[in-house]
Scaffold this active site. Sequence first.
Site: not given
Ligand code: ADP
Ligand code: ZN
Length: 598
Positions: A210, A213, A427-428
């Site tokens: 998501t 990182t 539901h929501e």
């Molecule tokens: P997590 O740490 O939550 O597991 P990461 O930050 O490693 O996820 O995300 C993996 C890849 O997914 C990132 O390097 C990027 O390429 C893509 N990504 C995830 N979320 C986004 C976002 N909000 N905007 C742009 N790219 C994203």
């Molecule tokens: Zn509910």
Amino acid sequence: MKEKEEEKNNKNKKYLIVILILLVLAIIGSISYIIYSNNQKKEQENVMPYSDLIKNIYSGNVEKIEMTVGSTAIKVKIKNDDKEKSSIVPNTQAFIEFIHEKVLEDEIDLQQKQSNVFFRISNGIFTLLPTILLVILFFVILKMQGLGDKGKVYEANENDTKVRFKDVAGLDEEKNELIEIVDFLKDPKKFQKMGAKVPRGILLCGKPGTGKTLIAKAIAGEAGVPFISMSGSEFIELFAGLGASRVRKLFEKARKISPCIVFIDEIDAIGARRTSSSGAESENNQTLNQLLVEMDGFETNETIIVLAATNRPEMLDKALLRPGRFDRQITIAPPDIRGREEILKIHSSDKKFADDIDFKDIAEDTAGFTGAELANVLNEAAIIATIKNHESIEKDDLEEAVKKVTIGLQKTSRVISDKDKKLTAYHEAGHAIVSKFLQTSMDIKEVSIVPRGFAGGYTMYKTNEDKFYVSKTEMEERLISLLGGRAAEKIALDDISTGASNDIEVATQIARDMVTVYGMSDNIGPVSLKTENPYEIQIFGKDIEDEIGKEIKQLIDTAYVKAQAILRQNMNILHAVAQTLLEKETISEKEFNRFFEN
Ligand code: ADP
Ligand code: ZN
């Protein structure tokens, strides 16, 4: 994450080579063993026991003896017998001396041969093999433990600090919340002069992929400070104490290069609730304790921000969440339809697309996808387009890529089906609309069918000013809004689902408290019936338990009927809100209130 993976791949390759070498050695070993045992087998057919050999020597029947250096197996030629016999001597040196002593020189032709080269080598490998294997295995384990590269306790990367907030799509609120961290890292003195305390530890909660990182790197990038990171699972070690020492080294490094960001991925791997104290568990505790010690030991002049990521915040040891440690939590939810479109746009900049591509359409088809999965879709599409010799990535390529990634996700059942989406939408919508018609209910802040934690969607309320007391009416109305979700499912879809289980649980608990704790039931009156021991209730008479049950059920039934009544009177709004949720996934306060105008 990408760079990390590459490095992991390289590591894996190294291990693969080691394993291949081991395999080759094992094969050589088994071949030589087979040859060796074949030789032995052949010889066994003609074997002469040692005692017979001695007898034969004494009686002068032996004509010739052939020995091989380094082997206890000998060949024996008996007089008047064409076939050579073989035998095993317990001690070759003693045997040779015995012959020299007991037998006249020329009576037995004693020959000593060097063994043949191949046999000697394979025999040598065969005998040494276990040792070789053990030594190699030992090194492989050491490598895996990370002892081999002692200095390397963190993985920093030049590119990490090139990430900026603009590279993180969506997540506007989260970015807003984190901007103060960037300011702090840029100019810590300003904050210190004011006596302002900035959180030292921030917990980022959300599914893998998501962007946790990514956003941590963006903070480092925006502030222009180094980013060092480590994954919780890397701290889990077989050798006791190694995890703790790695934590120490990580922070040693951090102190040296401060100001900086320390990122700990998968913190649940070390920070899981301390339960027992056996084996691996206690090793984790040592690691966790070290982390706590390091975080508590931050001096005011050290500008280190620790960001940690987890998908299971509820699993974490409470000690980690205390003030001064990870006392701030930020939830990173999977993107909604607008967020998905933005992420797709960001990741499309280095790729060539056909003119008729609309990322909105792809965003629509990818409900439930994380940022990482969306990036994966675009990559797959580029591969498919290349294979098909297309000039640029076409609509079909993208659709195929979505399908491909979806199938992968379906295996882990993370894709939301249309049916589930519809159910969640009603539901929501039910919760939100019912709340709108209740006197005491809080205002709606956001309604969404983007999954969060275990819930398929959520209805967010605006929190009112702190309140000390809750009235009976408020509690009754709370029951109505809680049951609004189930009521909407029943009315609109004429079917009910398990999605309401948490609502029902909460509602029942509230109703129970109303009756047994707050004395709000007319029939029972203001009596506290909350007892540890069920028999204590009996002082109010045997029927009291039946009465409590009846009262709780009455409260719930009334609320459920009212929720249904409200929705029946507003069917068109219910359909409209649900429909909008299906299209947009998230509805803001303003958009929601518009349904009730005129
Ligand atoms: P997590 O740490 O939550 O597991 P990461 O930050 O490693 O996820 O995300 C993996 C890849 O997914 C990132 O390097 C990027 O390429 C893509 N990504 C995830 N979320 C986004 C976002 N909000 N905007 C742009 N790219 C994203
Ligand atoms: Zn509910």
